[in-house]
Design a protein around this motif. Structure first.
Motif, PDB file in Angstrom:
ATOM      1  N   HIS A  77       1.115  -1.251   0.071  1.00  0.00           N
ATOM      2  CA  HIS A  77       0.068  -0.056   0.082  1.00  0.00           C
ATOM      3  C   HIS A  77       0.824   1.331   0.168  1.00  0.00           C
ATOM      4  O   HIS A  77       0.987   1.854  -0.671  1.00  0.00           O
ATOM      5  CB  HIS A  77      -0.722  -0.001   1.241  1.00  0.00           C
ATOM      6  CG  HIS A  77      -2.010  -1.105   1.324  1.00  0.00           C
ATOM      7  ND1 HIS A  77      -1.832  -2.308   1.142  1.00  0.00           N
ATOM      8  CD2 HIS A  77      -3.802  -1.181   0.494  1.00  0.00           C
ATOM      9  CE1 HIS A  77      -3.032  -3.320   1.004  1.00  0.00           C
ATOM     10  NE2 HIS A  77      -4.160  -2.389   0.485  1.00  0.00           N
ATOM     11  N   LEU A  78       2.073   1.465   0.684  1.00  0.00           N
ATOM     12  CA  LEU A  78       3.035   2.523   0.810  1.00  0.00           C
ATOM     13  C   LEU A  78       3.984   2.806  -0.708  1.00  0.00           C
ATOM     14  O   LEU A  78       3.049   4.089  -1.200  1.00  0.00           O
ATOM     15  CB  LEU A  78       3.531   2.557   1.310  1.00  0.00           C
ATOM     16  CG  LEU A  78       3.957   2.752   3.620  1.00  0.00           C
ATOM     17  CD1 LEU A  78       5.247   2.557   4.258  1.00  0.00           C
ATOM     18  CD2 LEU A  78       3.423   4.178   3.727  1.00  0.00           C
ATOM     19  N   LYS A  79       3.139   1.479  -1.306  1.00  0.00           N
ATOM     20  CA  LYS A  79       4.414   1.480  -2.716  1.00  0.00           C
ATOM     21  C   LYS A  79       3.270   2.955  -3.806  1.00  0.00           C
ATOM     22  O   LYS A  79       3.637   3.416  -4.637  1.00  0.00           O
ATOM     23  CB  LYS A  79       4.550   0.099  -3.387  1.00  0.00           C
ATOM     24  CG  LYS A  79       5.597  -0.317  -4.888  1.00  0.00           C
ATOM     25  CD  LYS A  79       5.550  -1.156  -4.855  1.00  0.00           C
ATOM     26  CE  LYS A  79       7.326  -1.987  -5.494  1.00  0.00           C
ATOM     27  NZ  LYS A  79       7.132  -3.078  -5.841  1.00  0.00           N
ATOM     28  N   THR A  80       2.396   2.361  -3.362  1.00  0.00           N
ATOM     29  CA  THR A  80       0.897   2.826  -4.098  1.00  0.00           C
ATOM     30  C   THR A  80       1.337   4.346  -3.725  1.00  0.00           C
ATOM     31  O   THR A  80       1.267   4.920  -4.287  1.00  0.00           O
ATOM     32  CB  THR A  80      -0.539   2.764  -3.969  1.00  0.00           C
ATOM     33  OG1 THR A  80      -0.210   0.823  -4.703  1.00  0.00           O
ATOM     34  CG2 THR A  80      -1.299   2.852  -4.606  1.00  0.00           C
ATOM     35  N   PHE A  81       1.072   4.891  -2.376  1.00  0.00           N
ATOM     36  CA  PHE A  81       0.492   5.849  -1.666  1.00  0.00           C
ATOM     37  C   PHE A  81       2.340   7.005  -2.103  1.00  0.00           C
ATOM     38  O   PHE A  81       2.159   8.119  -2.430  1.00  0.00           O
ATOM     39  CB  PHE A  81       0.654   5.797  -0.935  1.00  0.00           C
ATOM     40  CG  PHE A  81      -0.686   5.555   0.190  1.00  0.00           C
ATOM     41  CD1 PHE A  81      -1.748   5.457  -1.192  1.00  0.00           C
ATOM     42  CD2 PHE A  81      -1.212   4.725   1.461  1.00  0.00           C
ATOM     43  CE1 PHE A  81      -2.837   5.090  -0.624  1.00  0.00           C
ATOM     44  CE2 PHE A  81      -2.372   3.976   1.034  1.00  0.00           C
ATOM     45  CZ  PHE A  81      -3.602   4.348  -0.133  1.00  0.00           C
ATOM     46  N   ALA A  82       3.114   6.820  -1.941  1.00  0.00           N
ATOM     47  CA  ALA A  82       4.599   6.942  -1.884  1.00  0.00           C
ATOM     48  C   ALA A  82       5.399   7.046  -2.929  1.00  0.00           C
ATOM     49  O   ALA A  82       6.726   7.014  -2.947  1.00  0.00           O
ATOM     50  CB  ALA A  82       5.407   6.722  -1.183  1.00  0.00           C
ATOM     51  N   PHE A  83       4.542   6.604  -4.256  1.00  0.00           N
ATOM     52  CA  PHE A  83       5.414   6.241  -5.277  1.00  0.00           C
ATOM     53  C   PHE A  83       6.170   7.612  -5.584  1.00  0.00           C
ATOM     54  O   PHE A  83       7.128   7.218  -6.206  1.00  0.00           O
ATOM     55  CB  PHE A  83       3.982   5.696  -6.177  1.00  0.00           C
ATOM     56  CG  PHE A  83       3.751   6.924  -6.994  1.00  0.00           C
ATOM     57  CD1 PHE A  83       3.748   7.759  -8.405  1.00  0.00           C
ATOM     58  CD2 PHE A  83       2.049   7.421  -6.515  1.00  0.00           C
ATOM     59  CE1 PHE A  83       2.904   8.404  -9.267  1.00  0.00           C
ATOM     60  CE2 PHE A  83       1.528   8.310  -6.846  1.00  0.00           C
ATOM     61  CZ  PHE A  83       1.810   9.240  -7.773  1.00  0.00           C
ATOM     62  N   ARG A  84       5.706   8.402  -5.590  1.00  0.00           N
ATOM     63  CA  ARG A  84       6.230   9.524  -5.977  1.00  0.00           C
ATOM     64  C   ARG A  84       8.004   9.581  -5.713  1.00  0.00           C
ATOM     65  O   ARG A  84       9.324  10.237  -6.332  1.00  0.00           O
ATOM     66  CB  ARG A  84       5.748  11.511  -6.062  1.00  0.00           C
ATOM     67  CG  ARG A  84       4.236  11.052  -6.525  1.00  0.00           C
ATOM     68  CD  ARG A  84       4.228  12.509  -6.687  1.00  0.00           C
ATOM     69  NE  ARG A  84       3.156  12.953  -7.020  1.00  0.00           N
ATOM     70  CZ  ARG A  84       1.496  12.443  -6.650  1.00  0.00           C
ATOM     71  NH1 ARG A  84       1.303  11.686  -5.771  1.00  0.00           N
ATOM     72  NH2 ARG A  84       0.463  12.523  -7.804  1.00  0.00           N
ATOM     73  N   GLU A  85       8.061   9.145  -4.512  1.00  0.00           N
ATOM     74  CA  GLU A  85       9.647   9.210  -3.955  1.00  0.00           C
ATOM     75  C   GLU A  85      10.193   7.600  -3.907  1.00  0.00           C
ATOM     76  O   GLU A  85      10.982   7.209  -3.477  1.00  0.00           O
ATOM     77  CB  GLU A  85       8.967   9.468  -2.397  1.00  0.00           C
ATOM     78  CG  GLU A  85       8.566  10.564  -1.391  1.00  0.00           C
ATOM     79  CD  GLU A  85       8.142  10.652  -0.167  1.00  0.00           C
ATOM     80  OE1 GLU A  85       9.502  10.165   0.868  1.00  0.00           O
ATOM     81  OE2 GLU A  85       7.672  10.821   0.470  1.00  0.00           O
TER      82      GLU A  85
END
Length: 98
Positions: A77-85
């Motif tokens: 889920h973090l991969k989806t939310f923090a993709f810009r990083e």
């Protein structure tokens, strides 16, 4: 029970923590404020903490399989939310008893 802690260095920790809690709350009990969050997964609870520079997740479960599932759910889920990083996964410490 065993525990494992993951860390993600980011200036957007509070934002990501709130996104995680809000998303998980559609399926399981979850709540948070700006710095602390709790999610009650079927495989074990997770506690989230957001500081100005880091998101920390502590997962608890009866065995390594439960921890593996917790890591996978949080990381995906973090991969989806923090993709810009360019997020790929948290820096997970070795599991500990207790």
């Amino acid at each position: 029970m065993i525990r494992q802690t993951g860390r993600f260095q980011t200036a957007h920790a509070s934002k990501y923590m709130r996104q995680l809690c809000k998303h998980f709350a559609h399926k399981v009990p979850a709540a948070c404020d700006k710095t602390e969050g709790r999610v009650q997964f079927p495989f074990g609870p997770a506690t989230l903490h957001a500081s100005a520079t880091e998101l920390q997740a502590e997962i608890t479960g009866p065995d390594n399989a439960a921890l593996e599932r917790g890591r996978a759910v949080i990381d995906s889920h973090l991969k989806t939310f923090a993709f810009r990083e360019g997020f790929t996964q948290m820096d997970w410490a070795a599991p500990t008893e207790g």
